[in-house]
Design an enzyme around this catalytic site. Structure first.
Site, short mmCIF file in Angstrom:
data_model
loop_
_atom_site.label_atom_id
_atom_site.label_comp_id
_atom_site.label_asym_id
_atom_site.label_seq_id
_atom_site.Cartn_x
_atom_site.Cartn_y
_atom_site.Cartn_z
N LYS A 23 0.85 -1.10 -0.02
CA LYS A 23 0.05 -0.14 0.07
C LYS A 23 0.87 1.14 -0.13
O LYS A 23 0.56 2.12 -0.79
CB LYS A 23 -0.87 -0.16 1.10
CG LYS A 23 -1.64 1.22 1.60
CD LYS A 23 -2.16 1.39 2.77
CE LYS A 23 -2.78 2.73 3.19
NZ LYS A 23 -1.84 3.88 3.55
N ASN A 24 1.92 1.15 0.76
CA ASN A 24 2.65 2.47 0.82
C ASN A 24 3.59 2.72 -0.13
O ASN A 24 4.29 3.76 -0.35
CB ASN A 24 3.58 2.42 2.23
CG ASN A 24 2.71 2.58 3.57
OD1 ASN A 24 1.74 3.02 3.52
ND2 ASN A 24 3.17 1.89 4.74
N ARG A 95 -3.90 10.54 2.90
CA ARG A 95 -2.81 11.34 3.02
C ARG A 95 -1.99 11.30 1.94
O ARG A 95 -1.01 12.16 1.33
CB ARG A 95 -2.21 11.27 4.40
CG ARG A 95 -2.89 11.87 5.49
CD ARG A 95 -1.86 12.08 6.62
NE ARG A 95 -1.19 12.93 6.63
CZ ARG A 95 -0.97 14.33 7.05
NH1 ARG A 95 -1.99 14.64 7.77
NH2 ARG A 95 0.12 14.94 6.90
N ASP A 119 -5.41 9.09 8.63
CA ASP A 119 -5.40 8.34 9.62
C ASP A 119 -5.18 9.25 10.91
O ASP A 119 -4.20 10.26 10.92
CB ASP A 119 -4.58 7.10 10.19
CG ASP A 119 -5.02 6.10 9.05
OD1 ASP A 119 -6.46 5.86 9.02
OD2 ASP A 119 -4.20 5.19 8.61
N ASP A 308 4.34 1.38 11.73
CA ASP A 308 3.08 0.59 11.24
C ASP A 308 2.64 -0.38 12.17
O ASP A 308 1.72 -1.21 12.02
CB ASP A 308 2.97 0.66 10.04
CG ASP A 308 2.49 1.99 9.14
OD1 ASP A 308 2.17 2.87 9.93
OD2 ASP A 308 2.53 1.75 7.85
N VAL A 330 7.95 7.84 16.07
CA VAL A 330 7.55 8.49 14.70
C VAL A 330 6.25 9.27 14.70
O VAL A 330 6.28 10.46 14.27
CB VAL A 330 7.38 7.54 13.88
CG1 VAL A 330 7.17 7.87 12.39
CG2 VAL A 330 8.48 6.68 13.71
#
Length: 427
Positions: A23-24, A95, A119, A308, A330
């Site tokens: 996804k990223n 985002r 998120d 994540d 983070v």
């Protein structure tokens, strides 16, 4: 009416779990196609909501987009003349939409991108995106909820030191620099596999990039790039999720399609928790212990422990032997889900960016209604529900759908007692 994920525990997650493209990465690869007119194809594309959102954003910019979830492909035909505005209704939902900023400024010499949403896990400012583009000659301002950027002619090369190795800023500046005049050097750049992935796609498009995977990336601007076909790197966060599912529930999973080398730190921590892990002969098998041992984790940019996967460490420690300290370096607001975890009986104490988790035997946790406030928190809550006793109902399913394809079906096929259910509203 609302859709929820209903989990019956205790149960073990054991079976074969596939991993598709990241996804990223795929969302940024889709944005990178804007750098070249013509049709590009991205393969190994996950069937997730965020891909649908990005596809619609590109269509509004003038692209023709064909997304085939069954074939795991996205074909993007980019016109010679692009639109330059990314609207709020799409950017607020994801985002990653901000990643069109760099390509649009480079191709169109202007861009208007709504300030993003996404998120609720903490601030992710755009200061480095702005400062880097300004160093390349762009003028930026915020007006009426939009980040507006423009440049009279081409962007120009520069040397820019990122205050923090931001993935999003590194990606945007790499893409902008690919069509700039001269050489751009990004210092303290992000090193994630997804950065390498987008860099390799851009290299195939004709970009001149050195230093991928290191903290210094050098980009020599090209006059023009061309469309390509590119395969998305495997999703290391999904692979890590399946690994933690085995660790938390005491199951055994074979993870197919992942790249273990992208999870070195994660696998080291899971071994410390008592898991047996086999990465030989191209296999990736995780055997969870009868009961895990608590672990201490600090999240850091790659190659450190990924933020994540932080919620899954908290989930593991909730059922572990002993106490574990989890430090979030983070995203400062990523602790919101711990209140939901406590509804299941978990013992979590927060102190700034630290969380101490005192483990309990899984049978002492009991199912309850909980809410997913972001993608990873939702998946972690469902996995703890599999270890707990009774029924856990996870609402906010739309968050999970943004990051995991067929989440319920995959886990159900691996032995979890989990299903999606439509429930009535309050009134």
């Amino acid at each position: 009416m609302e859709e929820k994920i209903e989990v019956h525990g205790p149960t073990k997650v054991s079976g074969v779990l596939p991993v598709s493209g990241a996804k990223n990465s795929v969302l940024k690869l889709m944005a990178a196609t804007l750098l070249a007119s013509g049709e590009s194809t991205i393969t190994n594309v996950p069937e997730i909501q965020d891909v649908t959102i990005m596809a619609e954003l590109l269509r509004r910019l003038g692209c023709t987009v064909r997304y085939d979830p069954a074939q795991q492909t996205v074909d993007i035909d980019v016109p010679e003349v692009l639109g330059h505005q990314a609207d709020y209704d799409l950017v607020r939902a994801m985002r990653a939409s901000i990643s069109v900023l760099g390509p649009l400024v480079a191709r169109c010499h202007r861009a208007e991108v709504a300030l993003p949403g996404g998120d609720a896990i903490g601030s992710r400012g755009l200061d480095m995106h702005r400062a880097g583009l300004e160093a390349m000659g762009a003028k930026l301002s915020i007006e009426k909820g939009f980040l507006r950027a423009s440049v009279a002619d081409n962007l120009h090369g520069t040397t820019y030191h990122l205050d923090y190795p931001s993935v999003g800023a590194t990606e945007n500046l790499m893409m902008a620099a690919a069509l700039a005049d001269g050489v751009t050097v990004l210092e303290n750049a992000a090193r994630e596999p997804e950065i390498v992935d987008i860099g390799r796609m851009m290299q195939a498009m004709g970009a001149h990039i050195d230093g991928l995977g290191t903290s210094t990336i050098t980009i020599e601007g090209a006059h023009k790039l061309h469309p390509v076909t590119h395969r998305t790197v495997p999703d290391r966060i999904v692979a890590g999720t399946w690994a933690f599912a085995a660790a938390v529930t005491g199951g055994r999973v074979e993870i197919v399609g992942a790249e273990p080398a992208h999870l070195t730190m994660v696998l080291e921590k899971l071994r410390g928790a008592g898991c047996t892990i086999d990465t030989s002969q191209g296999r990736f098998i995780v055997q969870g212990p009868e009961r895990p041992t608590a672990i201490n984790v600090s999240t850091l940019p790659y190659p450190g422990f990924p933020t994540d996967l932080q919620p899954f460490v908290v989930a593991l420690n909730a059922v572990a032997e002993g106490s574990g300290m989890v430090t979030e370096n983070v995203f400062e607001a990523r602790w919101g889900f711990t209140a939901e975890l406590e509804r299941l009986g978990a013992r979590v104490r927060l102190d700034g960016h630290h969380a101490r988790v005192d483990g309990l035997p899984a049978e002492q946790l009991s199912g309850a209604p909980v809410e997913a406030k972001d993608i990873r928190a939702g998946a972690a809550l469902a996995i703890v529900g599999m270890a707990a006793t009774g029924v856990t109902e996870v609402s906010g399913v739309e968050h999970i759908d943004r990051g995991y394809e067929h989440f319920v079906d995959r886990l159900s096929n691996a032995g979890a007692k989990v299903q999606r259910r439509i429930v009535g509203g309050l009134f």
